[in-house]
Design a protein around this motif. Structure first.
Motif, mmCIF file in Angstrom:
data_model
loop_
_atom_site.group_PDB
_atom_site.id
_atom_site.type_symbol
_atom_site.label_atom_id
_atom_site.label_comp_id
_atom_site.label_asym_id
_atom_site.label_seq_id
_atom_site.Cartn_x
_atom_site.Cartn_y
_atom_site.Cartn_z
ATOM 1 N N GLY A 290 -25.205 89.114 96.933
ATOM 2 C CA GLY A 290 -25.338 87.663 96.900
ATOM 3 C C GLY A 290 -26.189 87.145 95.757
ATOM 4 O O GLY A 290 -26.649 86.000 95.782
ATOM 5 N N GLN A 291 -26.395 87.984 94.719
ATOM 6 C CA GLN A 291 -27.207 87.572 93.576
ATOM 7 C C GLN A 291 -26.402 86.760 92.560
ATOM 8 O O GLN A 291 -26.975 86.081 91.714
ATOM 9 C CB GLN A 291 -27.813 88.805 92.903
ATOM 10 N N ILE A 292 -25.085 86.877 92.594
ATOM 11 C CA ILE A 292 -24.192 86.015 91.823
ATOM 12 C C ILE A 292 -23.090 85.514 92.757
ATOM 13 O O ILE A 292 -22.815 86.128 93.795
ATOM 14 C CB ILE A 292 -23.578 86.743 90.604
ATOM 15 N N ASP A 293 -22.485 84.398 92.360
ATOM 16 C CA ASP A 293 -21.404 83.816 93.166
ATOM 17 C C ASP A 293 -20.034 84.216 92.649
ATOM 18 O O ASP A 293 -19.082 84.347 93.419
ATOM 19 C CB ASP A 293 -21.509 82.284 93.155
ATOM 20 N N LEU A 294 -19.953 84.371 91.323
ATOM 21 C CA LEU A 294 -18.682 84.665 90.673
ATOM 22 C C LEU A 294 -18.865 85.787 89.660
ATOM 23 O O LEU A 294 -19.923 85.935 89.054
ATOM 24 C CB LEU A 294 -18.145 83.423 89.947
ATOM 25 N N TRP A 295 -17.817 86.537 89.467
ATOM 26 C CA TRP A 295 -17.816 87.622 88.489
ATOM 27 C C TRP A 295 -16.700 87.351 87.493
ATOM 28 O O TRP A 295 -15.537 87.229 87.885
ATOM 29 C CB TRP A 295 -17.603 88.938 89.225
ATOM 30 N N VAL A 296 -17.051 87.216 86.209
ATOM 31 C CA VAL A 296 -16.025 87.029 85.187
ATOM 32 C C VAL A 296 -15.605 88.411 84.702
ATOM 33 O O VAL A 296 -16.409 89.203 84.220
ATOM 34 C CB VAL A 296 -16.520 86.123 84.025
ATOM 35 N N THR A 297 -14.317 88.715 84.881
ATOM 36 C CA THR A 297 -13.832 90.065 84.614
ATOM 37 C C THR A 297 -12.339 89.997 84.290
ATOM 38 O O THR A 297 -11.808 88.925 83.990
ATOM 39 C CB THR A 297 -14.116 90.980 85.826
ATOM 40 N N ALA A 298 -11.691 91.125 84.340
ATOM 41 C CA ALA A 298 -10.258 91.191 84.061
ATOM 42 C C ALA A 298 -9.520 91.717 85.283
ATOM 43 O O ALA A 298 -10.092 92.409 86.125
ATOM 44 C CB ALA A 298 -10.000 92.077 82.854
ATOM 45 N N ASP A 299 -8.257 91.375 85.357
ATOM 46 C CA ASP A 299 -7.403 91.833 86.452
ATOM 47 C C ASP A 299 -6.171 92.500 85.817
ATOM 48 O O ASP A 299 -5.482 91.854 85.025
ATOM 49 C CB ASP A 299 -6.987 90.623 87.300
ATOM 50 N N PRO A 300 -5.980 93.830 86.057
ATOM 51 C CA PRO A 300 -6.433 94.601 87.225
ATOM 52 C C PRO A 300 -7.692 95.447 87.017
ATOM 53 O O PRO A 300 -8.165 96.080 87.972
ATOM 54 C CB PRO A 300 -5.250 95.528 87.484
ATOM 55 N N SER A 301 -8.239 95.523 85.819
ATOM 56 C CA SER A 301 -9.323 96.477 85.568
ATOM 57 C C SER A 301 -10.571 96.178 86.394
ATOM 58 O O SER A 301 -11.268 97.094 86.839
ATOM 59 C CB SER A 301 -9.671 96.512 84.078
ATOM 60 N N GLY A 302 -10.876 94.888 86.618
ATOM 61 C CA GLY A 302 -12.040 94.537 87.429
ATOM 62 C C GLY A 302 -11.923 95.027 88.858
ATOM 63 O O GLY A 302 -12.903 95.481 89.456
ATOM 64 N N ARG A 303 -10.721 94.945 89.414
ATOM 65 C CA ARG A 303 -10.509 95.422 90.794
ATOM 66 C C ARG A 303 -10.781 96.925 90.883
ATOM 67 O O ARG A 303 -11.312 97.417 91.882
ATOM 68 C CB ARG A 303 -9.079 95.124 91.245
ATOM 69 N N TYR A 304 -10.394 97.646 89.837
ATOM 70 C CA TYR A 304 -10.636 99.089 89.830
ATOM 71 C C TYR A 304 -12.131 99.384 89.851
ATOM 72 O O TYR A 304 -12.608 100.227 90.619
ATOM 73 C CB TYR A 304 -9.978 99.725 88.607
ATOM 74 N N VAL A 305 -12.896 98.688 89.007
ATOM 75 C CA VAL A 305 -14.348 98.867 88.962
ATOM 76 C C VAL A 305 -14.954 98.563 90.331
ATOM 77 O O VAL A 305 -15.822 99.290 90.827
ATOM 78 C CB VAL A 305 -14.979 97.961 87.881
#
Length: 244
Positions: free
Chosen positions: A173-188
């Motif tokens: 709960g230290q951040i609300d949103l994560w800026v990333t890529a899909d699908p690579s972020g889901r893998y991480v």
């Protein structure tokens, strides 16, 4: 006779230089499913690296008859700077952005990736546009083009040296949103034990390239691009994607 031998020696030296110029070291990082260490570690070479982009570039280099050594190393900022500074080096999978356009020579696209803002599945956050995210705490990956895209638009992004730290922050709960890529972020996220994610905003589709140091000969860049185009036309690139 000595002059002939001297001329032959010069040709031999030139030939060696030209052959050496056809060798490339291609740097990357763990970014599944595009490029990843088979062992999951932060260092790997050649056969220890797999993924859509890695397999594609293995095929491209083979077709172009270019000796390419792939090295996976952490962090991204380090390998990015090395490819930027040192002749004979390249970097993948790299988003080709306007800010980077004149910094490298490009071969691609080798893959594509969606840029997204993600939240935990039970998050109530709804966004109608990207600027609406400005009131939330956003976590991103330091030196990454996706994080920089938001920063350039005035959005506050807390960057971390390791992208998996953003998954940890999201869980705590230290951040609300994560800026990333899909699908690579889901893998991480799955690697960190977080399966329940929701895309809050999908704001860009990036084509991923091999970025080569500016000292790379144009002829070599053209050979690699020609090999990539031929493999795409033959359906080989689609077959590689289908494996993942």
């Amino acid at each position: 006779m000595p002059a002939v031998r001297l001329f032959a020696a010069v040709l031999l030296l030139l030939g060696g230089s030209l052959a050496q110029a056809q060798n490339l070291v291609l740097l990357t990082e763990n970014l599944a499913p595009f490029n990843q260490s088979v062992s999951g570690r932060n260092f790997a070479k050649n056969d220890g690296i797999t993924g859509i982009s890695s397999d594609t570039l293995h095929a491209v280099c083979k077709r172009a008859e270019v000796e390419c050594q792939q090295i996976l190393r952490f962090p991204w900022q380090r390998v990015y700077q090395q490819a930027l500074d040192e002749p004979g080096y390249g970097l993948f999978s790299t988003a080709r952005t306007p800010a980077r356009e004149k910094l490298f020579k490009w071969v691609g696209p080798i893959a594509s990736n969606d840029w997204v803002l993600m939240a935990k599945a039970d998050s109530p956050i709804q966004l109608s546009d990207l600027q609406g995210a400005a009131k939330y705490r956003i976590g991103g990956y330091k030196g990454d083009a996706i994080s920089q895209y938001l920063i350039d638009r005035g959005l506050p992004v807390q960057t971390a040296l390791r992208d998996n730290k953003n998954v940890e922050k999201l869980l705590k709960g230290q951040i609300d949103l994560w800026v990333t890529a899909d699908p690579s972020g889901r893998y991480v996220a799955r690697q960190e034990g977080l399966d329940a994610l929701r895309v809050v905003q999908r704001f860009h589709t990036a084509e991923l390239y091999l970025a080569l140091n500016l000292a790379t000969p144009d002829e070599l860049v053209q050979r690699l691009q020609g090999a990539l185009d031929a493999l795409r036309a033959e359906g080989e690139l689609s077959a590689i994607v289908a494996r993942y």
